[in-house]
Write a protein that holds these residues in place. Structure first.
Motif, PDB file in Angstrom:
ATOM      1  N   GLU A 131      87.441  29.099 -49.707  1.00 40.48           N
ATOM      2  CA  GLU A 131      87.922  28.707 -51.031  1.00 40.48           C
ATOM      3  C   GLU A 131      88.233  27.219 -51.133  1.00 40.48           C
ATOM      4  OE1 GLU A 131      91.403  31.082 -49.225  1.00 40.48           O
ATOM      5  OE2 GLU A 131      89.362  30.540 -48.676  1.00 40.48           O
ATOM      6  N   SER A 132      88.290  26.521 -50.002  1.00 41.96           N
ATOM      7  CA  SER A 132      88.493  25.067 -50.034  1.00 41.96           C
ATOM      8  C   SER A 132      87.186  24.314 -49.818  1.00 41.96           C
ATOM      9  CB  SER A 132      89.524  24.657 -48.970  1.00 41.96           C
ATOM     10  OG  SER A 132      89.032  24.938 -47.666  1.00 41.96           O
ATOM     11  N   ASP A 133      86.058  25.001 -49.932  1.00 37.84           N
ATOM     12  CA  ASP A 133      84.719  24.437 -49.771  1.00 37.84           C
ATOM     13  C   ASP A 133      84.376  24.111 -48.314  1.00 37.84           C
ATOM     14  OD1 ASP A 133      83.149  24.636 -51.962  1.00 37.84           O
ATOM     15  OD2 ASP A 133      83.378  22.573 -52.652  1.00 37.84           O
ATOM     16  N   GLY A 134      85.137  24.666 -47.371  1.00 41.29           N
ATOM     17  CA  GLY A 134      84.749  24.562 -45.973  1.00 41.29           C
ATOM     18  C   GLY A 134      83.562  25.471 -45.691  1.00 41.29           C
ATOM     19  N   VAL A 135      82.686  25.054 -44.772  1.00 42.05           N
ATOM     20  CA  VAL A 135      81.464  25.811 -44.509  1.00 42.05           C
ATOM     21  C   VAL A 135      81.409  26.273 -43.058  1.00 42.05           C
ATOM     22  CG1 VAL A 135      80.218  24.541 -46.295  1.00 42.05           C
ATOM     23  CG2 VAL A 135      80.075  23.768 -43.924  1.00 42.05           C
ATOM     24  N   VAL A 136      80.674  27.363 -42.845  1.00 44.00           N
ATOM     25  CA  VAL A 136      80.397  27.880 -41.504  1.00 44.00           C
ATOM     26  C   VAL A 136      78.900  28.110 -41.405  1.00 44.00           C
ATOM     27  CG1 VAL A 136      80.892  29.643 -39.778  1.00 44.00           C
ATOM     28  CG2 VAL A 136      82.643  29.040 -41.471  1.00 44.00           C
ATOM     29  N   LEU A 137      78.253  27.453 -40.442  1.00 44.82           N
ATOM     30  CA  LEU A 137      76.817  27.591 -40.264  1.00 44.82           C
ATOM     31  C   LEU A 137      76.481  28.681 -39.256  1.00 44.82           C
ATOM     32  CD1 LEU A 137      77.297  24.663 -41.389  1.00 44.82           C
ATOM     33  CD2 LEU A 137      75.303  23.974 -40.086  1.00 44.82           C
ATOM     34  N   GLY A 138      77.197  28.654 -38.119  1.00 38.88           N
ATOM     35  CA  GLY A 138      76.825  29.517 -37.006  1.00 38.88           C
ATOM     36  C   GLY A 138      77.791  30.641 -36.716  1.00 38.88           C
ATOM     37  N   ALA A 139      79.096  30.351 -36.622  1.00 39.06           N
ATOM     38  CA  ALA A 139      80.055  31.394 -36.267  1.00 39.06           C
ATOM     39  C   ALA A 139      81.468  30.953 -36.617  1.00 39.06           C
ATOM     40  CB  ALA A 139      79.975  31.730 -34.776  1.00 39.06           C
ATOM     41  N   LEU A 140      82.247  31.930 -37.045  1.00 33.93           N
ATOM     42  CA  LEU A 140      83.678  31.776 -37.277  1.00 33.93           C
ATOM     43  C   LEU A 140      84.392  32.613 -36.233  1.00 33.93           C
ATOM     44  CD1 LEU A 140      86.220  31.158 -39.156  1.00 33.93           C
ATOM     45  CD2 LEU A 140      85.659  33.337 -40.248  1.00 33.93           C
ATOM     46  N   ARG A 141      85.400  32.030 -35.569  1.00 29.82           N
ATOM     47  CA  ARG A 141      86.079  32.761 -34.503  1.00 29.82           C
ATOM     48  C   ARG A 141      87.594  32.608 -34.604  1.00 29.82           C
ATOM     49  NH1 ARG A 141      81.969  34.527 -31.571  1.00 29.82           N
ATOM     50  NH2 ARG A 141      80.100  33.210 -31.361  1.00 29.82           N
ATOM     51  N   ILE A 142      88.306  33.719 -34.377  1.00 26.03           N
ATOM     52  CA  ILE A 142      89.760  33.749 -34.284  1.00 26.03           C
ATOM     53  C   ILE A 142      90.110  34.590 -33.060  1.00 26.03           C
ATOM     54  CG2 ILE A 142      91.914  34.427 -35.412  1.00 26.03           C
ATOM     55  CD1 ILE A 142      90.427  34.307 -38.089  1.00 26.03           C
ATOM     56  N   PRO A 143      90.937  34.112 -32.130  1.00 27.73           N
ATOM     57  CA  PRO A 143      91.504  32.762 -32.073  1.00 27.73           C
ATOM     58  C   PRO A 143      90.424  31.747 -31.727  1.00 27.73           C
ATOM     59  CG  PRO A 143      92.028  33.946 -30.063  1.00 27.73           C
ATOM     60  CD  PRO A 143      91.346  34.934 -30.974  1.00 27.73           C
ATOM     61  N   PRO A 144      90.665  30.466 -32.041  1.00 37.33           N
ATOM     62  CA  PRO A 144      89.601  29.474 -31.864  1.00 37.33           C
ATOM     63  C   PRO A 144      89.323  29.094 -30.427  1.00 37.33           C
ATOM     64  CG  PRO A 144      91.593  28.433 -32.686  1.00 37.33           C
ATOM     65  CD  PRO A 144      91.860  29.909 -32.685  1.00 37.33           C
ATOM     66  N   LEU A 145      90.380  28.877 -29.624  1.00 34.91           N
ATOM     67  CA  LEU A 145      90.228  28.399 -28.253  1.00 34.91           C
ATOM     68  C   LEU A 145      91.320  29.006 -27.405  1.00 34.91           C
ATOM     69  CD1 LEU A 145      89.726  24.606 -29.009  1.00 34.91           C
ATOM     70  CD2 LEU A 145      87.944  26.150 -28.241  1.00 34.91           C
ATOM     71  N   THR A 146      91.134  28.967 -26.107  1.00 37.40           N
ATOM     72  CA  THR A 146      92.156  29.439 -25.175  1.00 37.40           C
ATOM     73  C   THR A 146      92.635  28.280 -24.327  1.00 37.40           C
ATOM     74  OG1 THR A 146      91.142  31.623 -25.067  1.00 37.40           O
ATOM     75  CG2 THR A 146      92.667  31.046 -23.312  1.00 37.40           C
ATOM     76  N   GLY A 147      93.928  27.994 -24.429  1.00 40.64           N
ATOM     77  CA  GLY A 147      94.508  26.964 -23.567  1.00 40.64           C
ATOM     78  C   GLY A 147      94.227  25.545 -23.995  1.00 40.64           C
ATOM     79  N   VAL A 148      93.692  25.329 -25.194  1.00 34.19           N
ATOM     80  CA  VAL A 148      93.456  23.979 -25.684  1.00 34.19           C
ATOM     81  C   VAL A 148      94.359  23.758 -26.880  1.00 34.19           C
ATOM     82  CG1 VAL A 148      91.767  22.361 -26.618  1.00 34.19           C
ATOM     83  CG2 VAL A 148      91.094  24.009 -24.871  1.00 34.19           C
ATOM     84  N   PRO A 149      95.369  22.879 -26.779  1.00 33.15           N
ATOM     85  CA  PRO A 149      96.402  22.812 -27.794  1.00 33.15           C
ATOM     86  C   PRO A 149      96.030  22.032 -29.035  1.00 33.15           C
ATOM     87  CG  PRO A 149      96.875  21.253 -26.044  1.00 33.15           C
ATOM     88  CD  PRO A 149      95.646  22.025 -25.628  1.00 33.15           C
ATOM     89  N   GLU A 150      94.974  21.211 -29.011  1.00 31.56           N
ATOM     90  CA  GLU A 150      94.689  20.379 -30.160  1.00 31.56           C
ATOM     91  C   GLU A 150      93.292  20.629 -30.678  1.00 31.56           C
ATOM     92  OE1 GLU A 150      94.438  16.167 -29.467  1.00 31.56           O
ATOM     93  OE2 GLU A 150      93.925  16.462 -27.389  1.00 31.56           O
TER      94      GLU A 150
END
Length: 297
Positions: A131-150
Motif C-alpha cells: 500500500e506504500s508502493d513498495g515492490v517485491v520481484l522475487g520473494a517476501l520473507r518474514i522474519p527477514p534475517l537471523t542474527g543481523v540487527p540492521e
C-alpha cells in the motif's frame, strides 16, 4: 508472455556500487553492449543521479549494470512513475548480491548477461505491490534475517567505508570480546525462541494463520499467472510442523511489530502490511529459452 526485445537504442545505467566492486566486469559488459547496439552510458554517483538518468531514458531501453539492489531500485522507480507497462528492462548483474537476478533467469557472467540483453526476449512477470508502493520481484520473507540487527542495505552501504577508513575499530572490538567474560547461555523453549512471530496472515480475505499460532517463517513469491504462492511454517514442538500453503492475489500480514525482507531490502517495523499481485506488471529481458519458461519465479 514474451516478445523479442529490440536492442537498437539502449540507455546503460551503471550503478556506482558495481563500478567500485568489479570495474573489470562493468567494462566488459559495456563493451559488449556498445558493440551490439547504439548505447548512451550514464555513470550516476548516487541514488538521485541514478533516478534522474533513468527518467531521461526517452525511447531507449534501460539496461542496468549492477546488483540485486540496483535492479529493485530501478523497478521501484519505474513503478512509482507508472512506466513499467511500456518499458522492458534489462540487467547485467555485477556486484555481491546477485541471487535475485539469477532466480529470475538472468545468466551468470558479464558477457552472457550482456549478450542476453542484445539477443534475448522480454518476459512479463507479476509484481507484488504494497500500500506504500513498495515492490517485491522475487520473494517476501518474514522474519527477514537471523542474527543481523540492521537493515542489509544499510550495512552494505556503510560497511566498506568503515572497514577502509577505520580498520582499528575491528581490532578494538576483538580486544573487548577477549576481555569481557562470556555470559552463560540458557536454553530457550520454542515459545520464547527469538525467531518466532505471532502474526495473522490472510490470503484473499481468508485467514491462513492467526495470532494464536506462533509462526516460524512466512514466504510469499509472485508468479506469472496473477497469483502469489504463500507458505507459512508454524513453530513446531518436536516433529517439524507441516507448512501451510495457499495462493492468492491479496496477502495481508498483521500483528505485533514485525520486519520483512522484500528481495534485497529489509523494511519495518510495521504492524500491518498488504501486498497485492499486479499481473504481468513488469518485463525483463532474458535468454530466449528462459523467457519462454513460465516455471521460473
Amino acid at each position: 508472455m514474451t516478445e523479442v526485445a529490440t536492442s537498437d537504442q539502449l540507455l546503460v545505467v551503471i550503478d556506482p556500487v558495481a563500478r567500485r566492486t568489479d570495474g573489470e566486469a562493468v567494462r566488459i559488459a559495456k563493451d559488449v553492449l556498445s558493440a551490439g547496439a547504439t548505447t548512451k552510458v550514464c555513470l550516476p554517483e548516487g541514488p538521485e543521479e541514478f533516478a534522474r538518468a533513468l527518467q531521461r531514458k526517452g525511447s531507449r531501453r534501460p539496461v542496468v549494470i549492477g546488483d540485486d539492489r540496483a535492479l529493485v531500485r530501478t523497478v521501484s522507480l519505474l513503478h512509482r512513475w507508472r512506466e513499467l507497462a511500456g518499458c522492458g528492462l534489462s540487467v547485467v548483474p555485477v556486484g555481491g548480491a546477485q541471487s535475485l537476478a539469477r532466480s529470475l533467469g538472468v545468466p551468470a557472467g558479464a558477457v552472457a548477461a550482456a549478450r542476453a540483453v542484445l539477443d534475448g526476449a522480454e518476459r512479463r512477470m507479476d509484481l507484488l505491490v504494497d500500500e506504500s508502493d513498495g515492490v517485491v520481484l522475487g520473494a517476501l520473507r518474514i522474519p527477514p534475517l537471523t542474527g543481523v540487527p540492521e537493515d542489509a542495505a544499510e550495512a552494505d552501504r556503510h560497511g566498506a567505508d568503515l572497514d577502509s577508513a577505520r580498520p582499528w575499530i575491528r581490532t578494538c572490538q576483538s580486544l573487548v570480546r577477549t576481555l569481557v567474560t562470556a555470559r552463560p547461555t540458557r536454553s530457550l523453549s520454542p515459545a520464547s525462541a527469538p525467531g518466532h512471530s505471532r502474526l495473522r496472515v490472510e490470503v484473499d480475505g481468508i485467514t491462513l494463520v492467526d495470532l494464536d499460532q506462533p509462526l516460524e517463517a512466512l514466504s510469499v513469491i509472485p508468479g506469472d499467472s496473477g497469483l502469489a504462492e504463500v507458505e507459512a511454517r508454524p513453530l513446531s514442538v518436536g516433529a517439524e510442523a507441516t507448512p501451510l500453503l495457499a495462493t492468492g492475489r491479496r496477502i495481508t500480514v498483521s500483528g505485533p511489530d514485525f520486519r520483512y525482507r522484500a528481495d534485497a531490502v529489509v523494511s519495518g517495523p510495521v504492524r500491518r502490511r498488504t501486498w497485492t499481485v499486479w499481473e504481468g506488471a513488469w518485463g525483463l529481458t532474458l535468454p530466449v529459452a528462459a523467457a519462454g519458461d513460465h516455471s521460473l519465479g
